[in-house]
Design an enzyme around this catalytic site. Structure first.
Site, mmCIF file in Angstrom:
data_model
loop_
_atom_site.group_PDB
_atom_site.id
_atom_site.type_symbol
_atom_site.label_atom_id
_atom_site.label_comp_id
_atom_site.label_asym_id
_atom_site.label_seq_id
_atom_site.Cartn_x
_atom_site.Cartn_y
_atom_site.Cartn_z
ATOM 1 N N HIS A 159 55.074 56.215 -7.443
ATOM 2 C CA HIS A 159 56.501 55.893 -7.290
ATOM 3 C C HIS A 159 56.857 54.443 -7.625
ATOM 4 C CE1 HIS A 159 57.682 59.771 -5.724
ATOM 5 N NE2 HIS A 159 56.672 59.751 -4.882
ATOM 6 N N GLU A 214 51.333 69.053 -0.885
ATOM 7 C CA GLU A 214 52.760 68.726 -0.803
ATOM 8 C C GLU A 214 53.610 69.723 -1.580
ATOM 9 O OE1 GLU A 214 53.700 64.809 -2.234
ATOM 10 O OE2 GLU A 214 52.440 64.971 -3.990
ATOM 11 N N ASP A 242 57.784 65.958 0.031
ATOM 12 C CA ASP A 242 57.733 66.915 -1.082
ATOM 13 C C ASP A 242 57.414 68.320 -0.587
ATOM 14 O OD1 ASP A 242 58.458 65.393 -3.343
ATOM 15 O OD2 ASP A 242 56.538 64.355 -3.225
HETATM 16 C C1 3PY Z 1 55.634 63.004 0.423
HETATM 17 O O1 3PY Z 1 56.081 63.005 1.584
HETATM 18 O O2 3PY Z 1 55.980 63.776 -0.464
HETATM 19 C C2 3PY Z 1 54.614 62.026 0.097
HETATM 20 O O3 3PY Z 1 54.020 62.118 -0.961
HETATM 21 C C3 3PY Z 1 54.359 60.922 1.061
HETATM 22 O O4 3PY Z 1 53.421 60.049 0.628
HETATM 23 MG MG MG Z 2 55.034 63.224 -2.419
#
Ligand code: 3PY
Ligand code: MG
Length: 254
Positions: free
Chosen positions: A46, A151, A177
């Site tokens: 990010h 995720e 995510d």
């Molecule tokens: C998320 O919450 O999607 C992450 O990747 C946190 O690091």
């Molecule tokens: Mg993430």
């Protein structure tokens, strides 16, 4: 090569607390290291930081005796190799949704016999200076801490198989995510998200791996630790800076 103290702590039964570096600042990395976090993870998924800057952030953390990992922008072999060659002691891989992806990550990250990591002997290998070459390959493999992210709901059926891949140390939940993939973005306390957290805790315990998770809240980090999460990223440099600024302005201006 620096010993991965964070991995040693995990093996000794400790819970490790880390923080994301999103500010692309060597000074902020040093401050977080001096504050005592167990590890720092440069968030190249990010943050606008690439290998050229990351190597300086790694030097900053090393100068303060703190292990530093990289969240790669993707799962490409080249991203993994370049992160390791500049000296990252661990990796965090986003969106690992199948056993094939997990196996490919290990192939790219580990030298033979576990994998097929390209041999560069760059800064991560002390530029090849004074290293005992036959031992180096094993040491580099053992030192590395690999966390793959859970995720996406699409990857949940593969979790059991992913956890069994040798070399995968941590299954790390990205709650934001994950909740988004379930159609409820940001609702990280929703029961269906919590259920997957329980699954990750069960599966990692079953195969002797570690459960990891991200949170912005220190309170929640403590709760996650009580539940059994052992690798916790509790916020980021930018978040701590913004909280501090908001607090100061509130104090000053009411
Ligand atoms: C998320 O919450 O999607 C992450 O990747 C946190 O690091
Ligand atoms: Mg993430």
């Amino acid at each position: 090569m620096h010993t991965n103290i964070a991995k040693e702590k995990l093996k000794a039964g400790e819970t490790i607390y880390g923080v994301f570096s999103n500010g692309v600042s060597a000074e902020m990395v040093e401050i977080m290291a001096l504050a005592g976090f167990d590890f720092i993870t440069i968030d190249s998924e990010h943050a606008p930081s690439s290998d050229e800057t990351n190597r300086l952030l790694i030097m900053a953390a090393e100068s303060r005796n703190t292990p530093i990992f990289i969240r790669t922008p993707n799962k490409l072999d080249s991203s993994i190799l370049r992160s390791l060659d500049i000296g990252a002691q661990g990796l965090l891989l986003p969106q690992v949704n199948s056993v094939e992806e997990a196996e490919e990550i290990i192939r790219a990250a580990k030298y033979a016999p576990q994998g097929f990591r390209g041999v560069g002997l760059g800064r991560g290998a002390d530029y090849g200076m004074g290293i005992d070459l036959p031992n180096y390959f094993k040491q580099a493999n053992d030192n590395l801490l690999i966390a793959v992210q859970c995720e996406n709901i699409a990857g949940v059926p593969s979790l059991d198989a992913i956890a069994q891949v040798p070399g995968v140390d941590v299954i790390f939940i990205g709650p934001f995510d994950l909740s988004q993939s379930m159609g409820i973005p940001g609702q990280i306390n929703a029961p269906q998200v919590q259920k997957i957290m329980d699954t990750v805790l069960e599966i990692t315990a079953k195969y002797g791996k570690y459960a990891g998770i991200f949170t912005f809240s220190v309170e929640q980090a403590k709760q996650f630790s009580k539940l059994g999460f052992r690798y916790i990223i509790a916020g980021s440099d930018l978040r701590f800076l913004s909280d501090g600024c908001i607090g100061a302005v509130k104090e000053l201006k009411g």
